[in-house]
Motif scaffolding. Sequence first.
Motif, PDB file in Angstrom:
ATOM      1  N   HIS A  39     -13.895 -17.201 -80.350  1.00  0.00           N
ATOM      2  CA  HIS A  39     -14.832 -18.311 -80.151  1.00  0.00           C
ATOM      3  C   HIS A  39     -14.118 -19.542 -79.598  1.00  0.00           C
ATOM      4  CE1 HIS A  39     -18.091 -16.210 -82.210  1.00  0.00           C
ATOM      5  NE2 HIS A  39     -17.245 -15.905 -83.190  1.00  0.00           N
ATOM      6  N   GLU A  40     -12.882 -19.746 -80.043  1.00  0.00           N
ATOM      7  CA  GLU A  40     -12.106 -20.921 -79.622  1.00  0.00           C
ATOM      8  C   GLU A  40     -11.833 -20.930 -78.124  1.00  0.00           C
ATOM      9  OE1 GLU A  40     -11.075 -19.643 -83.802  1.00  0.00           O
ATOM     10  OE2 GLU A  40     -11.245 -18.684 -81.833  1.00  0.00           O
ATOM     11  N   ASP A  41     -11.875 -19.745 -77.494  1.00  0.00           N
ATOM     12  CA  ASP A  41     -11.586 -19.626 -76.062  1.00  0.00           C
ATOM     13  C   ASP A  41     -12.842 -19.392 -75.234  1.00  0.00           C
ATOM     14  OD1 ASP A  41      -8.807 -19.888 -76.516  1.00  0.00           O
ATOM     15  OD2 ASP A  41      -8.688 -17.775 -77.070  1.00  0.00           O
ATOM     16  N   GLY A  42     -14.007 -19.620 -75.838  1.00  0.00           N
ATOM     17  CA  GLY A  42     -15.253 -19.484 -75.098  1.00  0.00           C
ATOM     18  C   GLY A  42     -15.834 -18.080 -75.072  1.00  0.00           C
ATOM     19  N   GLU A  43     -15.305 -17.176 -75.893  1.00  0.00           N
ATOM     20  CA  GLU A  43     -15.871 -15.832 -75.942  1.00  0.00           C
ATOM     21  C   GLU A  43     -17.196 -15.861 -76.689  1.00  0.00           C
ATOM     22  OE1 GLU A  43     -14.416 -11.253 -76.635  1.00  0.00           O
ATOM     23  OE2 GLU A  43     -13.456 -12.820 -77.831  1.00  0.00           O
ATOM     24  N   LYS A  44     -18.181 -15.121 -76.188  1.00  0.00           N
ATOM     25  CA  LYS A  44     -19.532 -15.135 -76.756  1.00  0.00           C
ATOM     26  C   LYS A  44     -20.093 -13.717 -76.839  1.00  0.00           C
ATOM     27  CE  LYS A  44     -24.215 -16.891 -75.842  1.00  0.00           C
ATOM     28  NZ  LYS A  44     -25.071 -17.639 -74.869  1.00  0.00           N
ATOM     29  N   ILE A  45     -20.743 -13.416 -77.952  1.00  0.00           N
ATOM     30  CA  ILE A  45     -21.373 -12.104 -78.131  1.00  0.00           C
ATOM     31  C   ILE A  45     -22.700 -12.050 -77.378  1.00  0.00           C
ATOM     32  CG2 ILE A  45     -22.338 -10.467 -79.796  1.00  0.00           C
ATOM     33  CD1 ILE A  45     -20.453 -11.615 -81.897  1.00  0.00           C
ATOM     34  N   PHE A  46     -22.925 -10.965 -76.653  1.00  0.00           N
ATOM     35  CA  PHE A  46     -24.187 -10.779 -75.940  1.00  0.00           C
ATOM     36  C   PHE A  46     -24.959  -9.548 -76.408  1.00  0.00           C
ATOM     37  CE2 PHE A  46     -22.324 -13.754 -72.954  1.00  0.00           C
ATOM     38  CZ  PHE A  46     -23.432 -14.460 -72.503  1.00  0.00           C
ATOM     39  N   PHE A  47     -24.277  -8.577 -77.004  1.00  0.00           N
ATOM     40  CA  PHE A  47     -24.962  -7.329 -77.364  1.00  0.00           C
ATOM     41  C   PHE A  47     -24.168  -6.643 -78.461  1.00  0.00           C
ATOM     42  CE2 PHE A  47     -27.016  -3.236 -76.793  1.00  0.00           C
ATOM     43  CZ  PHE A  47     -28.243  -3.549 -76.223  1.00  0.00           C
ATOM     44  N   VAL A  48     -24.870  -6.147 -79.496  1.00  0.00           N
ATOM     45  CA  VAL A  48     -24.196  -5.444 -80.591  1.00  0.00           C
ATOM     46  C   VAL A  48     -24.963  -4.178 -80.952  1.00  0.00           C
ATOM     47  CG1 VAL A  48     -23.409  -5.539 -82.989  1.00  0.00           C
ATOM     48  CG2 VAL A  48     -23.294  -7.593 -81.579  1.00  0.00           C
ATOM     49  N   ILE A  49     -24.233  -3.065 -81.047  1.00  0.00           N
ATOM     50  CA  ILE A  49     -24.782  -1.816 -81.574  1.00  0.00           C
ATOM     51  C   ILE A  49     -24.017  -1.501 -82.856  1.00  0.00           C
ATOM     52  CG2 ILE A  49     -25.173   0.645 -81.174  1.00  0.00           C
ATOM     53  CD1 ILE A  49     -25.097   0.044 -78.153  1.00  0.00           C
TER      54      ILE A  49
END
Length: 207
Positions: A39-49
């Motif tokens: 999260h600190e580097d701008g990573e974002k979740i878009f889809f989870v299975i």
Amino acid sequence: MAGNIFGKLAADTLGLSDIGKIIDPKDFDKVDGDDYIMHEDGEKIFFVIKSKSDEYVFTNRGLLHVDGASAVSKKRTVKRHEFYYEKVHTVTLETAGTVDLDIEIKFSFGNEKFSIDVDKKQIEQLKDLYKTLVEVSRIQGKNYTAVEDGSNGLKMANEALSRCVIEGNITNIVQDLTNFNLDWMEALRKNYNNRDFTEVFEKYINN
């Protein structure tokens, strides 16, 4: 055949089936994989299975696989696959037959192959993931070709230069040529190796 069908029905009824469920975006912060997102580097979740033993967390930077040994074990192995270092390829989607309970998405991330079963009621959401991965694969393939063409062009230029008579301080000339080659390749990789695929996910995933 009938035995297999009834076995799958029984397993699903008893909660033993490993058919994955697509998680609603409002619950992304509740999945195990969220603890390992950058999260600190701008990573974002878009889809989870999420299945009984595994989580497949797709982000703008790649795939985080929380690999469980079994549904009853608490032991987990976290594996990260990033678009910057690994290419997505061989993406397929297998829809359900009349008696099937699941649909299946298959793809390779680098040298590792994935085959994920998902509840067939969530086919529309899985289609979005399928289109996203296909587009990522297409862009990565285009980028690979661009880098390869640029590298070949640089190689031909160097070979042509090696046949010329060069005047001056050979040490300085070699050093300048080496630095030029390094800068050329760095620029190629910077321009044609996406680290972040946010735009692709936002285009196809309806969060």
